[in-house]
Enzyme design. Sequence first.
Site, PDB file in Angstrom:
ATOM      1  N   ASP A  11      17.026  -1.615 -29.622  1.00  0.00           N
ATOM      2  CA  ASP A  11      16.316  -0.820 -28.615  1.00  0.00           C
ATOM      3  C   ASP A  11      17.349  -0.211 -27.685  1.00  0.00           C
ATOM      4  O   ASP A  11      18.197  -0.926 -27.138  1.00  0.00           O
ATOM      5  CB  ASP A  11      15.366  -1.705 -27.800  1.00  0.00           C
ATOM      6  CG  ASP A  11      14.131  -2.114 -28.602  1.00  0.00           C
ATOM      7  OD1 ASP A  11      14.005  -1.653 -29.757  1.00  0.00           O
ATOM      8  OD2 ASP A  11      13.324  -2.891 -28.082  1.00  0.00           O
ATOM      9  N   ASP A 130       2.109   1.421 -36.009  1.00  0.00           N
ATOM     10  CA  ASP A 130       1.864   0.186 -35.259  1.00  0.00           C
ATOM     11  C   ASP A 130       0.421  -0.217 -35.522  1.00  0.00           C
ATOM     12  O   ASP A 130      -0.499   0.528 -35.182  1.00  0.00           O
ATOM     13  CB  ASP A 130       2.066   0.418 -33.748  1.00  0.00           C
ATOM     14  CG  ASP A 130       3.530   0.690 -33.406  1.00  0.00           C
ATOM     15  OD1 ASP A 130       4.410   0.394 -34.241  1.00  0.00           O
ATOM     16  OD2 ASP A 130       3.792   1.205 -32.304  1.00  0.00           O
TER      17      ASP A 130
END
Lengths: 276, 214
Positions: A11, A130
Amino acid sequence: MLKNRIIPCLDVDKGRVVKGVNFVDLVDAGDPVEQARLYDSEGADELCFLDITASHEGRDTIFDVVARTAEECFMPLTVGGGVRTLDDIRKLLLAGADKVAINTAAVRNPEFVREAALKFGSQCIVVAIDAKRAGRAGQGDGQGEGPRFEVFTHGGRRETGIDAVNWAKRMAEYGAGEILLTSMDRDGTKAGFDIQLTRAVADAVSIPVIASGGVGGLDHLVEGVRDGRASAVLAASIFHFGAHRVSEAKAYMNENGIPMRIGGGVDDSTGGTDER
Amino acid sequence: MRVAIIDYESGNLRSAAKAFERAVADGGRPGAVEVTRDPAALAAATHIVLPGVGAFADCKSGLAAVDGMADALTEQVRGRGKPFLGICVGMQLMASWGREHGDTEGFGWIPGDVAALDPADKALKIPHMGWNALEFEPGIHPVMDGISPGAHTYFVHSYGFAPEAESDVLARVDYAGPVTAIVGRENLVGTQFHPEKSQRVGLRFIANFLRWSP
């Protein structure tokens, strides 16, 4: 034969790694390029950067990170997060990304995936999905053969009502080259991949599926491929803070019946490039 | 040494250029790597590299759209015999025909067709994406120096090149059936995989190509 892949994911926020590996051998653990170099040296099969920069001003930092990584790491690099336009994709590819992951923008406008695949080729278009189990607390709805999975956007905060398996099939038809499938129920739990979800999507599409969300140990990686039928497994936190090394994870998977790429295959004593 | 990587707007060439720069630097000899759309640059080059991603027909027309490039390529590679490396679709373009979305004529430098992958096991994913192990006879070609059979390289493709002559295939990989990984004939070599994405094996392959005298 084709091997399965381990893809460490970092990230990145305003050009810095948010939760990275914190090994003593890193000079600057917040530098994504240093992390990338480490994963490269450990035999990671690909690398993924997820740009979580929220502020508009910070968004250009990812291009510099990608460019610096591509100068040193000769391995496939996927970049996701905030990819909304063909120009976003072009800039990332020009910076040195090999693939871009499209998530919310695909839900908002599915034709965007088709346009992107036509323009840049399916090989560089990853559709990130997702998914969450529909119904309460991770239970199926009791109808049909198994649980229903639904697509969420905005980091799992916004439901769409779209069936995840059908969505994956549609994205494959539109030209996606790969599906990056994250279980929002499992993400961050360290309880392992949602195998039912992974299997349902992997069996439904002819393109490769990357399993993501929930890895807490090396057995989970094995399960993702063996039981979930994923072509690749993506993990972030188990490689942080030295809990496991990528090389160790690959060896473990190989020992447990998952064919992985092990070893160099290059004899450096006869010239050629230096080991880095 | 002067390496010309042909830019015809087929994908990102930055990583390819960086990989060649690394191989040149590690080889310890002076050399320049140039990403170019200028046909004249091919005349000045010692080595010519043709990358390519996407569809066969798009790459062919993309190359044709660069004024004078196709002719310069033929002249320098076929006429002058400069070492040539085609990567992925850049390799496939050496074929006689591409059978992707209709028939498209290739350069015809290595007779054979490029057709959709059709693995015997229908459960296998298309594209063939990821790391696969090279199968080849040790010593088959100088570009394989120091690389062991079984070494892995990175593939991403849905179409494969089947040369007519067995002798034009230097290496294969297995994907429920043989898939051509490297072709070679005279001053021509081509890889279905991406050497610029294949870590140490790929860098070694590039270094070998640059050292090779056809």
